[in-house]
Structures are given as C-alpha cells and as structure tokens.
Design a protein around this motif. Structure first.
Motif, PDB file in Angstrom:
ATOM      1  N   THR A   1       7.603 -11.417   2.289  1.00  0.00           N
ATOM      2  CA  THR A   1       6.418 -10.885   2.495  1.00  0.00           C
ATOM      3  C   THR A   1       5.919 -10.396   3.524  1.00  0.00           C
ATOM      4  N   ALA A   2       4.880  -9.489   3.840  1.00  0.00           N
ATOM      5  CA  ALA A   2       4.008  -9.116   6.179  1.00  0.00           C
ATOM      6  C   ALA A   2       3.097  -9.146   5.133  1.00  0.00           C
ATOM      7  N   THR A   3       2.005  -9.600   5.158  1.00  0.00           N
ATOM      8  CA  THR A   3       0.799  -9.035   5.454  1.00  0.00           C
ATOM      9  C   THR A   3      -0.064  -8.896   6.663  1.00  0.00           C
ATOM     10  N   PHE A   4      -0.439  -7.837   7.030  1.00  0.00           N
ATOM     11  CA  PHE A   4      -1.436  -6.793   7.501  1.00  0.00           C
ATOM     12  C   PHE A   4      -2.674  -6.378   7.628  1.00  0.00           C
ATOM     13  N   PHE A   5      -3.280  -6.571   8.558  1.00  0.00           N
ATOM     14  CA  PHE A   5      -4.475  -5.939   8.837  1.00  0.00           C
ATOM     15  C   PHE A   5      -4.548  -4.527   9.055  1.00  0.00           C
ATOM     16  N   VAL A   6      -5.117  -3.895   8.094  1.00  0.00           N
ATOM     17  CA  VAL A   6      -4.752  -2.263   9.113  1.00  0.00           C
ATOM     18  C   VAL A   6      -5.830  -1.366   8.954  1.00  0.00           C
ATOM     19  N   GLU A   7      -6.369  -0.251  10.010  1.00  0.00           N
ATOM     20  CA  GLU A   7      -7.796   0.237  10.343  1.00  0.00           C
ATOM     21  C   GLU A   7      -7.239   1.548  10.393  1.00  0.00           C
ATOM     22  N   SER A   8      -7.581   2.335   9.855  1.00  0.00           N
ATOM     23  CA  SER A   8      -6.757   3.819   9.774  1.00  0.00           C
ATOM     24  C   SER A   8      -8.158   5.349   9.709  1.00  0.00           C
ATOM     25  N   SER A   9      -8.478   6.404  10.227  1.00  0.00           N
ATOM     26  CA  SER A   9      -9.227   7.539   9.375  1.00  0.00           C
ATOM     27  C   SER A   9      -8.700   7.612   8.253  1.00  0.00           C
ATOM     28  N   TYR A  10      -7.313   7.393   8.100  1.00  0.00           N
ATOM     29  CA  TYR A  10      -6.810   7.967   6.357  1.00  0.00           C
ATOM     30  C   TYR A  10      -7.064   6.860   5.770  1.00  0.00           C
ATOM     31  N   PRO A  11      -6.760   7.350   4.239  1.00  0.00           N
ATOM     32  CA  PRO A  11      -7.592   6.347   3.188  1.00  0.00           C
ATOM     33  C   PRO A  11      -5.866   4.994   3.523  1.00  0.00           C
ATOM     34  N   ILE A  12      -6.030   4.173   3.289  1.00  0.00           N
ATOM     35  CA  ILE A  12      -5.167   2.554   3.746  1.00  0.00           C
ATOM     36  C   ILE A  12      -4.020   2.240   2.600  1.00  0.00           C
ATOM     37  N   GLU A  13      -4.521   3.070   1.190  1.00  0.00           N
ATOM     38  CA  GLU A  13      -2.956   3.012   0.133  1.00  0.00           C
ATOM     39  C   GLU A  13      -2.037   3.774   0.915  1.00  0.00           C
ATOM     40  N   LYS A  14      -2.700   5.064   1.486  1.00  0.00           N
ATOM     41  CA  LYS A  14      -1.583   6.065   2.449  1.00  0.00           C
ATOM     42  C   LYS A  14      -0.632   5.520   4.026  1.00  0.00           C
ATOM     43  N   VAL A  15      -1.651   4.679   3.994  1.00  0.00           N
ATOM     44  CA  VAL A  15      -0.771   4.079   5.533  1.00  0.00           C
ATOM     45  C   VAL A  15      -0.552   3.401   5.646  1.00  0.00           C
ATOM     46  N   ALA A  16      -0.680   2.762   4.117  1.00  0.00           N
ATOM     47  CA  ALA A  16       0.043   1.440   3.499  1.00  0.00           C
ATOM     48  C   ALA A  16       1.372   2.416   3.474  1.00  0.00           C
ATOM     49  N   GLU A  17       1.607   2.967   2.716  1.00  0.00           N
ATOM     50  CA  GLU A  17       2.759   3.452   2.174  1.00  0.00           C
ATOM     51  C   GLU A  17       3.786   3.984   3.808  1.00  0.00           C
ATOM     52  N   ILE A  18       3.103   4.646   4.627  1.00  0.00           N
ATOM     53  CA  ILE A  18       3.832   5.267   5.218  1.00  0.00           C
ATOM     54  C   ILE A  18       4.119   4.106   6.461  1.00  0.00           C
ATOM     55  N   ILE A  19       3.834   2.642   6.821  1.00  0.00           N
ATOM     56  CA  ILE A  19       3.723   1.819   6.961  1.00  0.00           C
ATOM     57  C   ILE A  19       5.201   1.159   6.221  1.00  0.00           C
ATOM     58  N   ALA A  20       5.409   0.869   5.039  1.00  0.00           N
ATOM     59  CA  ALA A  20       6.899   0.707   4.170  1.00  0.00           C
ATOM     60  C   ALA A  20       7.304   1.482   4.684  1.00  0.00           C
ATOM     61  N   GLY A  21       7.359   3.033   4.613  1.00  0.00           N
ATOM     62  CA  GLY A  21       8.158   3.572   4.550  1.00  0.00           C
ATOM     63  C   GLY A  21       9.626   3.369   6.047  1.00  0.00           C
ATOM     64  N   GLU A  22       8.119   3.489   7.255  1.00  0.00           N
ATOM     65  CA  GLU A  22       8.352   3.321   8.686  1.00  0.00           C
ATOM     66  C   GLU A  22       9.270   2.331   8.894  1.00  0.00           C
ATOM     67  N   GLN A  23       8.988   0.940   8.437  1.00  0.00           N
ATOM     68  CA  GLN A  23      10.038   0.026   8.550  1.00  0.00           C
ATOM     69  C   GLN A  23      10.689  -0.455   7.963  1.00  0.00           C
ATOM     70  N   SER A  24      11.584   0.525   7.036  1.00  0.00           N
ATOM     71  CA  SER A  24      12.512   0.600   6.460  1.00  0.00           C
ATOM     72  C   SER A  24      13.402   1.946   6.091  1.00  0.00           C
ATOM     73  N   SER A  25      13.410   3.323   4.671  1.00  0.00           N
ATOM     74  CA  SER A  25      14.371   3.537   5.294  1.00  0.00           C
ATOM     75  C   SER A  25      13.965   5.583   5.572  1.00  0.00           C
ATOM     76  N   GLY A  26      12.596   5.253   5.569  1.00  0.00           N
ATOM     77  CA  GLY A  26      11.747   6.280   5.554  1.00  0.00           C
ATOM     78  C   GLY A  26      11.786   6.736   7.045  1.00  0.00           C
ATOM     79  N   THR A  27      10.868   8.058   7.476  1.00  0.00           N
ATOM     80  CA  THR A  27      10.605   8.766   8.255  1.00  0.00           C
ATOM     81  C   THR A  27       9.113   9.921   8.018  1.00  0.00           C
ATOM     82  N   PHE A  28       9.232  10.769   9.346  1.00  0.00           N
ATOM     83  CA  PHE A  28       8.167  10.851   8.436  1.00  0.00           C
ATOM     84  C   PHE A  28       7.962  11.797   8.413  1.00  0.00           C
TER      85      PHE A  28
END
Length: 425
Positions: free
Chosen positions: A12-39
């Motif tokens: 596991t990795a723990t991050f501080f995240v800031e965004s104008s999008y809801p953090i739950e949504k950005v967390a899923e974006i990060i999880a996808g981008e840093q593993s099997s997903g893309t935009f």
C-alpha cells in the motif's frame, strides 16, 4: 472504493491528494493510471485482468478544502474551473506482482506519472507499507546500527563525528592532516563533504592514499580503525572500483550521494559491498520542501532502506537549513522504526550542530542510536579539536543523565568552553 479481491499479494501507498474534483474520483483515477488503466476504457482491460493487476482504493479520508490550488494545472483550468479544491488522504493497494523485486518499478508505481495527472493540484507520497515476505527479497541494510557500532567500537552512546572542512579546496595532504588531528582528538566518525568526490587537486585516489596511513596509525593506538566515510560517488564502474580500493586499503565505510547516483546505483554497490554505506541525501529539499508535492521522509527513507544503505542524513535541530526541528526528529524516528522486517538505519544529524543540542535531541528522540556530526562545533572549539570532541560527549552525558548543561559544565571545562563560545554563556 472498488471491490477487487484482497486475496492477492499487495503493498500500500498513502498519498495526500488535492483536486477540484471529488477526492474519491481522483483516487480511482490514480489507481487506474498507476496500474492497468488509462483515461479511456480499453477492451484489453478485462475483468480478469483488473482482478489480477488493477490497483484498488483502500480508503479516502477527507481533509478541509481550500479556495486556491497548491499547484497549477492547465487541465483543471480547461476542464473544471473551480473555487473549491478538495483535499484528502488516500490509501491505494497495488499488486506486488505488478512490480516484482524492482526498485525502479516500485518508484514508477508510487511516484511516477501520478504527479503529472491533470486532475491533481497537489499530491504527496506520505507513506509506503510492504508485506514482510516481499520486503525480505530486497537487499536491505547490510550493517545497520549494530554493525556500524561494532566496527567503531562505540556502544551505549551516540557516535560523535564531523565533516572534513573546508568542503572544497584542501589538498590530499591537508585532508590527511585534518584527519590526523581529528583521530588524535578521539573522534568516532569522519566523513567527506558531499561536494568532495574527485577534484583535480585532491583526487579520490590521492586522498585515500594520504588518509589511510593516518587512520592505520591511530588504529594501532586505539585498537580499532577510525571510521571514515570517503565519498565514492560517480559512475557504476567508478564507484565499484573506489569501493574495492577502500576495502583493500583497510577502510571501514563508503559514502554515496544518494539522489544523484540513483537507486539502481546504490543497489549495485550494496550487492558488491563489504562496507557500510553512508547515505547523504543532498538535493532532498527538491523532493519535499513544498508540503503538497513530492515525498515525505517516511516514504523516502523506506525506499533507501530497501536499496541497502546503513546510515542516512536527517538534517539537524536548530540548523542552518529551512526544516523545522519537529520534522527533523520525525525523520530520525522513521529511520529507527520497524518497517516490514527491514533492519533500522542510523539517523545522522548534521548542520550547525554542537554540544548544547544533545539534551533537546535526546529528549525528543529518546534514543542514542544516532550519529551527531559537528563541524565548527568540534573544529572551532577554543580548546582545539580534542576539546571539541570531548565537549560533544559531555553534552550527551549530561543529556542522558538528566543533568542541566550549565550544572554539568561546572566540572567539565570542555563543555563550559563550548557553552561560552557557541552559546554566549
């Protein structure tokens, strides 16, 4: 949170995240981008593949929002102009199978393109946790605190040390002369300045050849070889040759400028090394000074522990640098804390240090497992280098016995002189 299986092997990795999008949504974006997903959703990312390789969001802890971004993002300006920027602490689990025993792959996963993601206006790697069986396959420290103490013959107190100064400009003979004075003064540990590697007027080979006879002379007197961390930083071939030269000459430590020789460089030296590796973190400020970007020291030191260093600089309290004392102490504590079965490393305090910092250091750290390096605080002592070394030891004696410095100094002239010279008492 997604509902991928938790039966697979993960870290596991723990991050501080800031965004104008809801953090739950950005967390899923990060999880996808840093593993099997893309935009985009791609046909190749099947449910079976996700089950095996996609990262999953473990938790999102909301933090108070702000009305301005920490970092500029042209993407957010185009897509989602906002007057509110959400913040949160996000824990993401990654399959260990995605990276194997590979530091570059580990770093690319937890500190790669996620810093570039457009939805993010602030992101910082706060922590990293690995299963013990997974961490055990990395090299880790070879000597650590116990091995370093055994080589130096120092137990039950901090190791007192210093840095060769001036940092640049001394000839090999002048360097050896300073080392001679330091060893005569009873110093435990000496290191090159990070700037001193292989200058034309005092090459690595010339310094090694000049310094080793001095160290051996004092070893005969002391019954142990004084530890001198000579800076071997360079190309892989240069570092390996220099390590071998130090070992053959009878030296007991090597130093690396970690950020610039790189993780793979350190791993290669660790694989071939028979000496403790003294890790200098110069350049660290670029990774951490902005509170909403880069790395926390907690995560940073864990990566370097995996590569196999034995000592790591943590700055000094009341130092000449920007870092507050609480941050310095937390950094040192992180070096000493358990981490996935990987042995602790020795924190190294330096920068503007002298005897009077010992009580604060001991009170806050509650440990003597450290190196306390003083430049001017030893070499600039009015009684000379030997008195400077002794004043540092006396400062720690007072600290560990709970005696006020001024009281202890009444029977300790070296400490008394340091208090007058450096503390204005």
């Amino acid at each position: 949170m997604n509902n991928l299986t938790t039966l697979r092997d993960e870290f596991t990795a723990t991050f501080f995240v800031e965004s104008s999008y809801p953090i739950e949504k950005v967390a899923e974006i990060i999880a996808g981008e840093q593993s099997s997903g893309t935009f985009l959703t791609l046909p190749g990312e099947s449910e079976e593949l996700k089950e095996r390789s996609r990262a999953r969001v473990v938790s999102v802890t909301p933090l108070p929002s702000v009305d301005a971004p920490s970092l500029h993002s042209a993407f957010l300006e185009r897509k989602d102009p906002s007057k509110i920027y959400f913040r949160g602490e996000v824990v993401i689990a990654f399959p260990t199978a995605n990276i194997g025993i590979n530091i570059p792959a580990l770093l690319t996963t937890v500190a790669g393109n996620l810093f570039e993601i457009g939805e993010v206006s602030g992101l910082r790697l706060l922590d990293l946790d690995l299963p013990e069986h997974f961490a055990a396959d990395f090299q880790g420290p070879q000597f650590g605190i116990e091995g370093t103490r055994q080589l130096c013959g120092v137990e039950g107190r901090p190791m007192i040390g210093t840095i060769i100064k001036p940092s640049i400009g001394l000839s090999a003979a002048q360097t050896a002369s300073i080392v001679d004075e330091l060893c005569a003064g009873g110093i435990d540990f000496i290191k090159d300045d990070e700037l001193l590697i292989n200058p034309t007027y005092a090459s690595f080979d010339a310094r090694l050849n000049a310094v080793m006879p001095v160290l051996k002379k004092h070893a005969d007197r002391l019954g142990r070889m004084p530890m001198y961390a000579i800076n071997i930083s360079g190309s892989i071939d240069e570092m390996l040759r220099r390590h071998d030269a130090v070992l053959e000459a009878g030296g007991t430590c090597i130093m690396l400028c970690l950020n610039w020789v790189g993780h793979s460089g350190v791993e290669y030296i660790r694989k071939n090394s028979q000496l403790p590796i003294h890790g200098h973190r110069n350049g660290w400020g670029a990774f951490t000074r902005h509170p909403h970007l880069g790395f926390s020291f907690e995560a940073y030191q864990k990566i370097w522990r995996l590569t196999g260093i034995d000592h790591l600089h943590v700055n000094g309290i009341k130092s000449k640098f920007w870092e507050p004392d609480d941050s310095v102490i937390q950094s040192a504590k992180s070096c000493l804390k358990p981490f996935a079965g990987v042995r602790p490393i020795m924190p190294v305090f330096s920068s503007g240090q002298w005897a009077a910092q010992a009580p604060d250091l001991f009170s806050k750290l509650q440990s003597v497992d450290l190196m306390h390096l003083a430049g001017g605080g030893i070499i600039g002592h009015p009684g000379g280098i030997g008195a400077g070394v002794e004043s540092m030891r006396q400062g720690w004696e007072a600290a560990t016995r709970g005696i006020p410095l001024e009281t202890y100094a009444q029977s300790k002239p070296e400490l008394a002189a340091a208090l007058v010279k450096f503390g204005g008492m």
